[in-house]
Design a protein around this motif. Structure first.
Motif, PDB file in Angstrom:
ATOM      1  N   VAL A  53       0.492  -1.159   0.034  1.00 29.95           N
ATOM      2  CA  VAL A  53      -0.227   0.017   0.057  1.00 29.95           C
ATOM      3  C   VAL A  53       0.899   1.011   0.167  1.00 29.95           C
ATOM      4  N   THR A  54       0.826   2.285  -1.234  1.00 31.64           N
ATOM      5  CA  THR A  54       1.439   3.902  -0.999  1.00 31.64           C
ATOM      6  C   THR A  54       1.042   4.191  -0.592  1.00 31.64           C
ATOM      7  N   SER A  55      -0.427   4.505  -1.580  1.00 28.31           N
ATOM      8  CA  SER A  55      -1.336   5.763  -1.021  1.00 28.31           C
ATOM      9  C   SER A  55      -3.055   5.480  -0.364  1.00 28.31           C
ATOM     10  N   PRO A  56      -3.664   6.347   0.580  1.00 27.85           N
ATOM     11  CA  PRO A  56      -4.346   5.905   0.253  1.00 27.85           C
ATOM     12  C   PRO A  56      -5.856   6.234  -0.590  1.00 27.85           C
ATOM     13  N   SER A  57      -6.792   5.440  -0.118  1.00 32.16           N
ATOM     14  CA  SER A  57      -8.298   5.925  -0.999  1.00 32.16           C
ATOM     15  C   SER A  57      -9.337   5.725  -0.330  1.00 32.16           C
ATOM     16  N   GLY A  58     -10.470   5.518  -0.979  1.00 30.63           N
ATOM     17  CA  GLY A  58     -11.781   5.356  -0.532  1.00 30.63           C
ATOM     18  C   GLY A  58     -11.693   3.675  -0.278  1.00 30.63           C
ATOM     19  N   SER A  59     -11.301   3.272  -0.951  1.00 36.34           N
ATOM     20  CA  SER A  59     -12.043   1.280  -1.106  1.00 36.34           C
ATOM     21  C   SER A  59     -10.892   0.751   0.685  1.00 36.34           C
ATOM     22  N   CYS A  60     -11.410  -0.739  -0.041  1.00 37.16           N
ATOM     23  CA  CYS A  60     -10.297  -1.166   1.061  1.00 37.16           C
ATOM     24  C   CYS A  60      -8.995  -1.422   0.289  1.00 37.16           C
ATOM     25  N   VAL A  61      -9.193  -1.643  -1.430  1.00 38.78           N
ATOM     26  CA  VAL A  61      -8.383  -2.078  -2.250  1.00 38.78           C
ATOM     27  C   VAL A  61      -8.156  -1.025  -3.315  1.00 38.78           C
ATOM     28  N   LEU A  62      -7.652  -0.741  -3.617  1.00 32.13           N
ATOM     29  CA  LEU A  62      -7.132  -0.659  -5.547  1.00 32.13           C
ATOM     30  C   LEU A  62      -5.575  -0.700  -5.744  1.00 32.13           C
ATOM     31  N   LEU A  63      -5.776  -1.420  -6.931  1.00 29.12           N
ATOM     32  CA  LEU A  63      -4.587  -1.667  -7.714  1.00 29.12           C
ATOM     33  C   LEU A  63      -4.328  -0.701  -8.944  1.00 29.12           C
ATOM     34  N   ASN A  64      -2.880  -0.550  -8.736  1.00 34.48           N
ATOM     35  CA  ASN A  64      -2.148   0.692  -9.776  1.00 34.48           C
ATOM     36  C   ASN A  64      -2.883  -0.577 -10.968  1.00 34.48           C
ATOM     37  N   ASN A  65      -1.974   0.396 -12.186  1.00 33.04           N
ATOM     38  CA  ASN A  65      -1.821  -0.180 -13.663  1.00 33.04           C
ATOM     39  C   ASN A  65      -1.379  -1.611 -13.839  1.00 33.04           C
ATOM     40  N   ALA A  66      -0.113  -1.292 -13.206  1.00 31.45           N
ATOM     41  CA  ALA A  66       0.695  -2.616 -13.190  1.00 31.45           C
ATOM     42  C   ALA A  66       0.233  -3.925 -12.727  1.00 31.45           C
ATOM     43  N   ALA A  67       0.013  -3.409 -11.443  1.00 35.00           N
ATOM     44  CA  ALA A  67      -0.562  -5.018 -10.689  1.00 35.00           C
ATOM     45  C   ALA A  67      -1.779  -4.963 -10.800  1.00 35.00           C
ATOM     46  N   PHE A  68      -2.922  -4.570 -11.303  1.00 36.37           N
ATOM     47  CA  PHE A  68      -4.291  -4.537 -12.056  1.00 36.37           C
ATOM     48  C   PHE A  68      -4.056  -5.878 -12.736  1.00 36.37           C
ATOM     49  N   GLU A  69      -3.365  -5.584 -14.289  1.00 31.40           N
ATOM     50  CA  GLU A  69      -2.580  -6.331 -15.611  1.00 31.40           C
ATOM     51  C   GLU A  69      -1.870  -7.748 -15.378  1.00 31.40           C
TER      52      GLU A  69
END
Length: 225
Positions: A190-206
């Motif tokens: 985890v490198t930044s906050p968000s409003g969800s439990c988990v959001l993946l960035n582009n590289a991880a989601f791919e």
């Protein structure tokens, strides 16, 4: 004689008042007519066609933000249609027909696929997925705590190495996300906050998404560090 002249002067004043009111009413009518006619049907039709073409393009090749873009453009289309109706525009405006796809080329000859070596009982296991993260087939390696049950996982736009954002876990937490629809896993920090439990960035989601899909509906999220 005096009474007659006085009556004539009063009649003249009434006549002038009626004439002024008539001129004022005519001016208002002319102004209103010009306000309605000031809209150019040609311009409104072009704007409508451009927005319909944009919506059609988003539907033909959607991405993670297409739904929001389409909703915004549809609101613009509705406003243009109202203005066209007020201006009396009657043309049947539609999105342009899509360009025909290029002719399919015959596939190139492929060399025969190499056969994998027989499993000799080494360190690899049958449950390991293609990412090398050791998923056991049910989405859990047994090495972490399963968290955020029932959550879905999507992505945020960041051109960096595999990472995640979270509104549940502090920065620095290590998570493993497994997509049960294709049994692929990725381990991220985890490198930044968000409003969800988990959001993946582009590289991880791919690494874990199914082709053409921008939402993981059946994830397993594990906290491993």
């Amino acid at each position: 004689m005096y009474r007659r002249r006085r009556t004539t002067g009063r009649g003249r004043k009434v006549f002038l008042g009626v004439a002024a009111a008539a001129l004022l009413g005519g001016a208002l009518a002319v102004g209103t007519g010009l306000g309605n006619a000031g809209e150019s049907c040609a311009g409104l039709d072009t704007a409508l066609r451009n927005n319909l073409n944009f919506i059609a393009g988003q539907r033909a090749d959607p991405d993670a933000l297409s739904e929001a873009r389409i909703a915004n453009r549809q609101a613009v289309v509705d406003l243009i249609q109202q203005r066209r109706a007020t201006a009396g525009c009657t043309a049947d405006v539609r999105a342009d027909a899509p360009a025909p796809p290029p002719a399919a080329q015959p596939p190139a000859a492929q060399p025969p696929a190499a056969q994998p070596p027989a499993d000799s009982g080494g360190s690899g296991s049958a449950g390991e997925d293609s990412t090398g993260n050791g998923s056991t087939g049910n989405g859990s390696t047994g090495a972490g705590e399963v968290v955020c049950k029932g959550s879905t996982v999507t992505l945020f736009n960041e051109n960096a190495g595999p990472a995640a954002s979270s509104g549940t876990f502090p920065i620095g937490t290590t998570l493993r996300v497994t997509n049960l629809d294709n049994n692929r896993s990725v381990t991220v920090r985890v490198t930044s906050p968000s409003g969800s439990c988990v959001l993946l960035n582009n590289a991880a989601f791919e690494q874990v998404r199914e082709p053409g899909k921008f939402l993981i509906r059946r994830p397993v999220i594990e906290r491993i560090g």
